[in-house]
Scaffold this motif. Structure first.
Motif, short mmCIF file in Angstrom:
data_model
loop_
_atom_site.label_atom_id
_atom_site.label_comp_id
_atom_site.label_asym_id
_atom_site.label_seq_id
_atom_site.Cartn_x
_atom_site.Cartn_y
_atom_site.Cartn_z
N PHE A 227 -38.76 -2.34 -17.59
CA PHE A 227 -37.38 -1.87 -17.63
C PHE A 227 -36.44 -3.04 -17.32
CE2 PHE A 227 -39.67 2.05 -16.28
CZ PHE A 227 -39.40 2.79 -17.42
N VAL A 228 -35.33 -3.09 -18.05
CA VAL A 228 -34.35 -4.16 -17.91
C VAL A 228 -33.25 -3.72 -16.96
CG1 VAL A 228 -32.63 -5.57 -19.11
CG2 VAL A 228 -34.81 -4.99 -20.24
N VAL A 229 -33.11 -4.44 -15.87
CA VAL A 229 -32.01 -4.22 -14.93
C VAL A 229 -30.94 -5.27 -15.21
CG1 VAL A 229 -31.32 -4.08 -12.51
CG2 VAL A 229 -33.59 -3.30 -13.21
N TYR A 230 -29.72 -4.83 -15.48
CA TYR A 230 -28.65 -5.77 -15.77
C TYR A 230 -28.50 -6.77 -14.63
CZ TYR A 230 -24.21 -7.65 -17.27
OH TYR A 230 -23.23 -8.50 -17.68
N GLY A 231 -28.00 -7.94 -14.94
CA GLY A 231 -27.95 -9.01 -13.96
C GLY A 231 -26.83 -8.96 -12.96
N GLY A 232 -26.54 -7.81 -12.38
CA GLY A 232 -25.63 -7.74 -11.25
C GLY A 232 -24.20 -8.16 -11.56
N TRP A 233 -23.42 -7.25 -12.14
CA TRP A 233 -22.02 -7.58 -12.44
C TRP A 233 -21.24 -7.78 -11.15
CZ3 TRP A 233 -19.60 -9.11 -16.65
CH2 TRP A 233 -18.19 -9.10 -16.66
N PRO A 234 -20.53 -8.92 -11.00
CA PRO A 234 -19.81 -9.19 -9.74
C PRO A 234 -18.63 -8.26 -9.55
CG PRO A 234 -19.26 -10.84 -11.38
CD PRO A 234 -20.37 -10.01 -11.99
N ASP A 235 -18.38 -7.88 -8.30
CA ASP A 235 -17.28 -6.95 -8.02
C ASP A 235 -15.93 -7.53 -8.43
OD1 ASP A 235 -17.74 -8.82 -5.96
OD2 ASP A 235 -16.68 -7.61 -4.49
N GLN A 236 -15.79 -8.86 -8.41
CA GLN A 236 -14.51 -9.46 -8.81
C GLN A 236 -14.30 -9.45 -10.32
OE1 GLN A 236 -17.13 -11.13 -7.41
NE2 GLN A 236 -16.43 -12.64 -5.92
N TRP A 260 -29.87 -3.21 -24.82
CA TRP A 260 -30.98 -3.91 -24.17
C TRP A 260 -30.83 -3.86 -22.65
CZ3 TRP A 260 -35.22 -5.23 -26.80
CH2 TRP A 260 -35.11 -5.27 -28.19
N VAL A 261 -30.28 -2.76 -22.15
CA VAL A 261 -30.14 -2.54 -20.71
C VAL A 261 -30.67 -1.15 -20.38
CG1 VAL A 261 -28.51 -2.20 -18.80
CG2 VAL A 261 -28.12 -4.03 -20.45
N ASP A 262 -31.55 -1.06 -19.40
CA ASP A 262 -32.04 0.23 -18.94
C ASP A 262 -31.29 0.72 -17.71
OD1 ASP A 262 -34.22 0.61 -20.87
OD2 ASP A 262 -35.10 -1.15 -19.91
N TYR A 263 -31.00 -0.20 -16.79
CA TYR A 263 -30.29 0.17 -15.56
C TYR A 263 -29.06 -0.72 -15.42
CZ TYR A 263 -34.34 2.95 -14.32
OH TYR A 263 -35.34 3.89 -14.33
N LEU A 264 -27.89 -0.10 -15.37
CA LEU A 264 -26.67 -0.84 -15.09
C LEU A 264 -26.76 -1.37 -13.66
CD1 LEU A 264 -24.05 1.69 -16.49
CD2 LEU A 264 -25.25 -0.12 -17.72
N ASP A 265 -26.08 -2.48 -13.40
CA ASP A 265 -26.14 -3.04 -12.05
C ASP A 265 -24.82 -3.71 -11.73
OD1 ASP A 265 -27.02 -3.96 -9.58
OD2 ASP A 265 -27.88 -5.78 -10.42
N THR A 266 -24.29 -3.38 -10.56
CA THR A 266 -23.07 -3.99 -10.07
C THR A 266 -23.31 -4.47 -8.64
OG1 THR A 266 -22.27 -1.83 -9.30
CG2 THR A 266 -21.59 -2.53 -11.50
#
Length: 478
Positions: A227-236, A260-266
């Motif tokens: 599973f692809v976890v997005y690379g952590g979108w920065p809060d800023q 090509w993303v399974d889990y969004l990530d922030t």
């Protein structure tokens, strides 16, 4: 009126266990409790611990016991170093940590044996292959060097005995940030300067990331069933810009990054900020869930931050289709260190800081199978909070100063007078004296009067407040 105040034998036992956990890091009780808690994954039950992770890994059996006591069920860290010095190097993927100075394979095996999930962070560019000379946070000159590294990682750790399924691609790749920075901290390109005031926007930030880094890596992850976890979108970076990146359709790869993303990530967002992402991408697909792989850090200077975040996160998840134990996860940054706000203080022996103890308390008090409370909770002036069900208990997390009241409607057992109430300090696990709580019923609702300590136990403003749990439980039979 029917008097409802009383301590059950089970509740007294819980409070005794809390006191013991705060005083020792003995592995046996924590691991036994964790085994019961993790069993919820197999039965379809939702548990608080399923939401909680941390950056870094537990390295020893004592570390694992502390993770279990705090309810940490996910870890996240790097894997590499890849081809560190030249294209002639072997592709090394058996180290972890910021300096790649710890052996990774035994960590993954230990995690798996103890029911702790492992998220492997794929990154970055070797200096010799960096598009900006010497800058590991810039795009690769030769994309095949990147894909060779990713292939080695995923092929190795998706196989037994590791069986890792979750891989995160890069970290905080973004373009200009809403806070004013021209380029993101972890994604550099043309016009970058180490002196922020001299940097200019990287015009191809999105295209290069999608085409050179994200999609090539995601294809490999999915090829091995991961599973692809997005690379952590920065809060800023701003949610609107995040959505633009997710929905960007590359003419080169002929797909959106979202495909090509399974889990969004922030990173470092409040719980409410997750709602628009859920409504747009998770409620009806295509994403499987939402993670935050970094929360906390200096926010934990307020000792209320973590318990209020995770309690609210649980209430939110229960109301947003939490139909898979891995659908929603937030990971504390960082689980150990020397700063007083980290979960634990590094040393021999390692000890809990206040933030770590607050998770121990949360994991004990709200350790049952979770369910939403469908009744109505009305707090009096000066108090606020949320409620959920944990096993047979109704748990209210309450923040107030001094005396307060709460009225609960729609609670079974009120008329029969078979409920008892206890109040537990959210940071220490200590039970309030019986004189601090009184409860009564008018036949249709329960009213609870409580008095918080005047000094309070934390807060992020000039006025301190006290955070506690009101636990409404069935009375033990006489």
């Amino acid at each position: 009126m029917t008097e409802l105040f009383g301590f059950s034998r089970r509740r007294r036992a819980l409070l005794a266990a809390l006191a013991a956990t705060g005083a020792t890091s003995s592995a046996a009780p924590a691991l036994a409790h964790a085994a019961r808690r993790m069993a919820g994954s197999a039965t379809g039950e939702r548990r608080m611990a399923q939401l909680i992770g941390a950056n870094g890994w537990p390295m020893t059996a004592a570390d694992v016991a502390m993770w279990k006591a705090m309810g940490l069920s996910w870890g996240r860290d790097s894997v590499g170093p890849g081809q560190r010095n030249s294209p002639d190097d072997a592709v090394e993927v058996d180290k972890t940590g910021a300096a790649f100075d710890h052996d990774l394979p035994p960590v993954i095996v230990q995690n798996r044996r103890n029911g702790i999930g492992s998220l492997l962070l794929l990154g970055y560019t070797p200096k010799w292959n960096a598009s900006i000379p010497g800058d590991t946070r810039s795009a690769p000159k030769d994309e095949t060097v990147w894909t060779r590294y990713v292939e080695a990682v995923v092929r190795t750790y998706s196989a037994p005995p590791y069986n890792v399924r979750y891989f995160q691609i890069w970290n905080e790749a973004a373009g200009p940030l809403s806070g004013g920075a021209a380029q993101a901290t972890f994604w550099h390109g043309k016009n970058f300067s180490a002196r922020a005031e001299q940097a200019k926007p990287y015009d191809r930030a999105m295209q290069d990331y999608v085409e050179l880094v994200h999609v090539p890596a995601a294809r490999i992850v999915r090829k091995y069933g991961g599973f692809v976890v997005y690379g952590g979108w920065p809060d800023q970076g701003g949610l609107e810009t995040y959505m633009q990146w997710l929905e960007y359709r590359s003419p080169v790869v002929k797909a959106r990054m979202l495909d090509w993303v399974d889990y969004l990530d922030t990173h470092y967002l409040g719980v409410d900020a997750l709602t628009p992402l859920y409504e747009r991408y998770v409620a009806n697909g295509p994403a499987r869930g939402i993670w935050q792989t970094e929360i906390g850090d200096r926010y934990m200077r307020d000792p209320h931050y973590l318990p209020t975040y995770f309690f609210k996160f649980a209430v939110w998840a229960l109301g947003h289709g939490w139909d898979d134990p891995n659908k929603y996860v937030s990971m504390v940054y960082h689980w150990d260190g020397f700063e007083p706000y980290r979960l634990t203080h590094r040393g021999n022996p390692r000890t809990y800081n206040v933030s770590g103890t607050s998770l121990v308390v949360l994991n004990k008090v709200v350790g049952g199978a979770l369910a939403p409370f469908d009744g109505r909770v009305q707090f009096g002036q000066g108090a606020s909070g949320l409620a959920l069900r944990s096993g047979s208990d109704l748990v209210l997390q309450v923040r107030a100063s001094g005396p307060g009241t709460v009225r609960i409607s729609g609670l079974p057992g009120v008329q029969a007078g078979t409920l008892g109430v206890t109040m537990v300090d959210a940071l220490t696990g200590e039970a309030a004296d019986a004189s601090a709580i009184s409860a009564r019923s008018d036949g249709s609702a329960m009213s609870i009067d409580f008095r918080m300590p005047d000094a309070g136990n934390g807060g992020d403003g000039a006025k301190r407040a006290h955070l506690a749990y009101l636990v409404v439980s069935p009375r033990a039979a006489a």
